[in-house]
Design a protein around this motif. Structure first.
Motif, PDB file in Angstrom:
ATOM      1  N   GLY A   1       4.308  14.533  10.158  1.00  0.00           N
ATOM      2  CA  GLY A   1       3.558  13.906   9.688  1.00  0.00           C
ATOM      3  C   GLY A   1       3.403  12.625  10.457  1.00  0.00           C
ATOM      4  N   ALA A   2       1.980  12.108   9.566  1.00  0.00           N
ATOM      5  CA  ALA A   2       1.297  11.382  10.588  1.00  0.00           C
ATOM      6  C   ALA A   2       2.144   9.774   9.625  1.00  0.00           C
ATOM      7  CB  ALA A   2      -0.139  11.216  10.204  1.00  0.00           C
ATOM      8  N   VAL A   3       2.309   8.570  10.434  1.00  0.00           N
ATOM      9  CA  VAL A   3       2.672   7.610   9.933  1.00  0.00           C
ATOM     10  C   VAL A   3       1.468   6.694   9.820  1.00  0.00           C
ATOM     11  CG1 VAL A   3       4.310   5.602  10.582  1.00  0.00           C
ATOM     12  CG2 VAL A   3       4.960   7.839  10.538  1.00  0.00           C
ATOM     13  N   GLN A   4       1.487   5.701   8.527  1.00  0.00           N
ATOM     14  CA  GLN A   4       0.340   5.242   8.313  1.00  0.00           C
ATOM     15  C   GLN A   4       0.575   3.822   8.931  1.00  0.00           C
ATOM     16  OE1 GLN A   4      -3.331   6.802   8.485  1.00  0.00           O
ATOM     17  NE2 GLN A   4      -1.596   8.684   9.291  1.00  0.00           N
ATOM     18  N   ASN A   5       1.317   3.431   8.066  1.00  0.00           N
ATOM     19  CA  ASN A   5       1.494   1.946   7.745  1.00  0.00           C
ATOM     20  C   ASN A   5       3.334   1.565   8.087  1.00  0.00           C
ATOM     21  OD1 ASN A   5       1.060  -1.231   7.747  1.00  0.00           O
ATOM     22  ND2 ASN A   5      -0.618   0.081   6.410  1.00  0.00           N
ATOM     23  N   GLY A   6       3.322   0.556   7.823  1.00  0.00           N
ATOM     24  CA  GLY A   6       4.427   0.015   8.034  1.00  0.00           C
ATOM     25  C   GLY A   6       4.865  -1.689   7.744  1.00  0.00           C
TER      26      GLY A   6
ATOM     27  N   GLY B   1       3.561   7.476   4.981  1.00  0.00           N
ATOM     28  CA  GLY B   1       2.367   8.097   5.803  1.00  0.00           C
ATOM     29  C   GLY B   1       1.662   9.467   4.894  1.00  0.00           C
ATOM     30  N   ALA B   2       1.597  10.061   6.153  1.00  0.00           N
ATOM     31  CA  ALA B   2       0.895  12.001   5.283  1.00  0.00           C
ATOM     32  C   ALA B   2       2.043  12.141   4.571  1.00  0.00           C
ATOM     33  CB  ALA B   2       0.775  12.241   6.682  1.00  0.00           C
ATOM     34  N   GLY B   3       1.826  13.050   3.540  1.00  0.00           N
ATOM     35  CA  GLY B   3       2.688  13.787   2.841  1.00  0.00           C
ATOM     36  C   GLY B   3       3.845  12.675   1.712  1.00  0.00           C
TER      37      GLY B   3
ATOM     38  N   HIS C   1      -0.910  11.415  -0.137  1.00  0.00           N
ATOM     39  CA  HIS C   1      -1.079  10.484   1.173  1.00  0.00           C
ATOM     40  C   HIS C   1      -0.767   9.051   1.371  1.00  0.00           C
ATOM     41  CE1 HIS C   1      -2.569   8.556   4.868  1.00  0.00           C
ATOM     42  NE2 HIS C   1      -3.148   8.265   4.806  1.00  0.00           N
ATOM     43  N   ILE C   2       0.021   8.194   2.216  1.00  0.00           N
ATOM     44  CA  ILE C   2      -0.131   6.594   1.259  1.00  0.00           C
ATOM     45  C   ILE C   2      -0.508   6.019   2.833  1.00  0.00           C
ATOM     46  CG2 ILE C   2       1.486   4.986   0.878  1.00  0.00           C
ATOM     47  CD1 ILE C   2       3.553   7.215   0.059  1.00  0.00           C
ATOM     48  N   GLY C   3      -1.226   5.592   2.941  1.00  0.00           N
ATOM     49  CA  GLY C   3      -1.766   4.109   3.957  1.00  0.00           C
ATOM     50  C   GLY C   3      -1.712   3.251   3.911  1.00  0.00           C
ATOM     51  N   GLY C   4      -0.917   2.369   3.289  1.00  0.00           N
ATOM     52  CA  GLY C   4      -0.583   1.077   3.053  1.00  0.00           C
ATOM     53  C   GLY C   4       0.815   0.651   2.862  1.00  0.00           C
TER      54      GLY C   4
ATOM     55  N   GLN D   1       9.773  -5.567  -5.222  1.00  0.00           N
ATOM     56  CA  GLN D   1       8.379  -4.397  -5.732  1.00  0.00           C
ATOM     57  C   GLN D   1       8.022  -3.963  -3.902  1.00  0.00           C
ATOM     58  OE1 GLN D   1       6.835  -4.993  -9.153  1.00  0.00           O
ATOM     59  NE2 GLN D   1       8.201  -2.751  -9.458  1.00  0.00           N
ATOM     60  N   LEU D   2       7.992  -2.816  -3.502  1.00  0.00           N
ATOM     61  CA  LEU D   2       6.914  -1.961  -2.771  1.00  0.00           C
ATOM     62  C   LEU D   2       5.110  -2.031  -3.055  1.00  0.00           C
ATOM     63  CD1 LEU D   2       8.844   0.194  -0.167  1.00  0.00           C
ATOM     64  CD2 LEU D   2       7.994  -2.526   0.152  1.00  0.00           C
ATOM     65  N   LEU D   3       4.366  -2.062  -3.416  1.00  0.00           N
ATOM     66  CA  LEU D   3       3.305  -2.157  -2.780  1.00  0.00           C
ATOM     67  C   LEU D   3       2.356  -0.732  -1.974  1.00  0.00           C
ATOM     68  CD1 LEU D   3       0.689  -1.890  -5.018  1.00  0.00           C
ATOM     69  CD2 LEU D   3      -0.354  -3.943  -3.438  1.00  0.00           C
ATOM     70  N   ILE D   4       2.376   0.336  -2.966  1.00  0.00           N
ATOM     71  CA  ILE D   4       1.668   1.301  -2.019  1.00  0.00           C
ATOM     72  C   ILE D   4       0.478   2.173  -2.461  1.00  0.00           C
ATOM     73  CG2 ILE D   4       3.930   2.006  -1.076  1.00  0.00           C
ATOM     74  CD1 ILE D   4       4.195   4.420  -3.302  1.00  0.00           C
ATOM     75  N   THR D   5      -0.456   1.920  -1.455  1.00  0.00           N
ATOM     76  CA  THR D   5      -1.893   2.701  -1.389  1.00  0.00           C
ATOM     77  C   THR D   5      -1.896   3.780  -0.691  1.00  0.00           C
ATOM     78  OG1 THR D   5      -2.564   1.115  -0.141  1.00  0.00           O
ATOM     79  CG2 THR D   5      -3.264   0.340  -1.684  1.00  0.00           C
ATOM     80  N   GLY D   6      -2.867   4.674  -1.727  1.00  0.00           N
ATOM     81  CA  GLY D   6      -2.859   5.739  -1.047  1.00  0.00           C
ATOM     82  C   GLY D   6      -3.575   6.757  -1.742  1.00  0.00           C
ATOM     83  N   GLU D   7      -3.843   8.025  -1.157  1.00  0.00           N
ATOM     84  CA  GLU D   7      -4.450   9.056  -2.117  1.00  0.00           C
ATOM     85  C   GLU D   7      -4.122   8.772  -3.781  1.00  0.00           C
ATOM     86  OE1 GLU D   7      -4.800  13.972  -1.062  1.00  0.00           O
ATOM     87  OE2 GLU D   7      -3.230  12.541  -0.625  1.00  0.00           O
TER      88      GLU D   7
END
Length: 86
Positions: free
Chosen positions: A15-20, A32-34, A57-60, A68-74
Motif C-alpha cells: 500500500g501507500a505510505v502517507q506520512n512519517g 498509510g493506507a490500510g 487509512h492513516i494520513g498523519g 504517545q503517537l497522535l495519528i489522524t486519518g479515516e
C-alpha cells in the motif's frame, strides 16, 4: 539530506505510505493506507510492519510530548500508546 534515496522493503506491504515521524530516540514511524504503522529502530534501514485492527487509512502521525503517537486519518484523530517492536 535528501541527496540520495534507496527503496526499503516493508514485509510485503504494497500500500501507500502517507506520512512519517522521527521519534526522540531516532526511531522512525511511517503510516498509510490500510492502517499501516511501520516502525524502524535503525534510522529507516529496515521496518517492522503492523496494521491497525480497523485497517482504516492513516494520513498523519506526530509524536506527542506525553510519549504517545497522535495519528489522524479515516477514523478521525486518536492518541495511541504505540510501542516499537524489538
Amino acid at each position: 539530506n535528501g541527496r540520495s534515496w534507496a527503496k526499503v522493503a516493508m514485509d510485503n506491504y504494497k500500500g501507500a505510505v502517507q506520512n512519517g515521524a522521527e521519534l526522540p530516540d531516532g526511531s522512525v514511524v511511517l503510516v498509510g493506507a490500510g492502517g499501516l504503522v511501520a516502525s524502524s529502530r535503525d534510522k529507516g534501514a529496515t521496518f517492522t510492519v503492523t496494521q491497525t485492527k480497523d485497517r482504516r487509512h492513516i494520513g498523519g502521525v506526530v509524536f506527542g510530548a506525553s510519549g504517545q503517537l497522535l495519528i489522524t486519518g479515516e477514523g478521525g484523530a486518536r492518541l495511541t500508546d504505540f510501542t516499537l517492536p524489538k
